[in-house]
Scaffold this motif. Sequence first.
Motif, PDB file in Angstrom:
ATOM      1  N   THR A  21       0.746  -1.199   0.115  1.00 52.35           N
ATOM      2  CA  THR A  21       0.117  -0.035   0.012  1.00 52.35           C
ATOM      3  C   THR A  21       0.695   1.168  -0.124  1.00 52.35           C
ATOM      4  O   THR A  21       1.914   1.383   0.828  1.00 52.35           O
ATOM      5  N   CYS A  22       0.685   2.027  -0.824  1.00 49.72           N
ATOM      6  CA  CYS A  22       1.134   3.563  -1.203  1.00 49.72           C
ATOM      7  C   CYS A  22       0.878   4.315   0.274  1.00 49.72           C
ATOM      8  O   CYS A  22      -0.141   4.347   0.608  1.00 49.72           O
ATOM      9  N   ASP A  23       1.897   4.692   0.932  1.00 52.74           N
ATOM     10  CA  ASP A  23       1.811   5.625   2.147  1.00 52.74           C
ATOM     11  C   ASP A  23       1.099   6.999   1.654  1.00 52.74           C
ATOM     12  O   ASP A  23       0.382   7.488   2.746  1.00 52.74           O
ATOM     13  N   TRP A  24       1.207   7.326   0.500  1.00 60.11           N
ATOM     14  CA  TRP A  24       0.592   8.627   0.400  1.00 60.11           C
ATOM     15  C   TRP A  24      -0.708   8.584  -0.211  1.00 60.11           C
ATOM     16  O   TRP A  24      -1.597   9.324   0.323  1.00 60.11           O
ATOM     17  N   CYS A  25      -1.241   7.632  -1.103  1.00 62.49           N
ATOM     18  CA  CYS A  25      -2.490   7.639  -1.560  1.00 62.49           C
ATOM     19  C   CYS A  25      -3.516   6.402  -1.324  1.00 62.49           C
ATOM     20  O   CYS A  25      -4.660   6.462  -1.248  1.00 62.49           O
ATOM     21  N   LYS A  26      -2.683   5.716  -0.333  1.00 62.54           N
ATOM     22  CA  LYS A  26      -3.418   4.539   0.302  1.00 62.54           C
ATOM     23  C   LYS A  26      -3.881   3.580  -0.626  1.00 62.54           C
ATOM     24  O   LYS A  26      -4.746   2.866  -0.059  1.00 62.54           O
ATOM     25  N   THR A  27      -3.290   3.403  -1.734  1.00 67.83           N
ATOM     26  CA  THR A  27      -3.828   2.495  -2.704  1.00 67.83           C
ATOM     27  C   THR A  27      -2.958   1.320  -3.038  1.00 67.83           C
ATOM     28  O   THR A  27      -1.564   1.414  -2.657  1.00 67.83           O
TER      29      THR A  27
END
Length: 132
Positions: A70-76
Motif C-alpha cells: 500500500t502506498c503511504d501517500w494515496c493509500k492504494t
Amino acid sequence: MADVTGPISSLPGSGHDCPDGTMCDDHPDRPAVARIQGETDSFGSEMNDICEERLAAYREEMKNADWSGTCDWCKTHKPRPRPRRDYEEGMAGRVYDVCDDCIKRVEDEGRAELDSYGDDLDDCENDEDYDG
C-alpha cells in the motif's frame, strides 16, 4: 546488525563501504564484503555487514520478493511502492513507501512551482556577481 547511523539521506537497500576487517553479521568467522542499509527512519538506519554467501542470497531474495504493498501517500495497493522521502520534510526525514503515480504527481507539482517563477535564473550569467 553491523552499525547504526544517525540521520542519513540514503534509502533502504543502499550499499555502503564496508570498513576493512569487518566480519559478517550472520557468519562471524567470515569477512564482510558488503554493507547494506536496512531499516531506515528519521533517526538513522541499520547497516548490515554481509559475506559473499549472504550477499548472493540477498540478491536472490531481492529478485524474487513480492514488492506489492500500500502506498503511504494515496493509500492504494500498488505492485511496487518504493522507498521515498517527502522533500519538504528534509533528506533525513521519514521514509515512505510510495507508488510511481504519487512520485510523478509530486515531481510534476514541484516542476510547476519552479516554472511559475519564470526563467529569470537563465539570466544570471549576465549578472556581475555570477562566477560561472
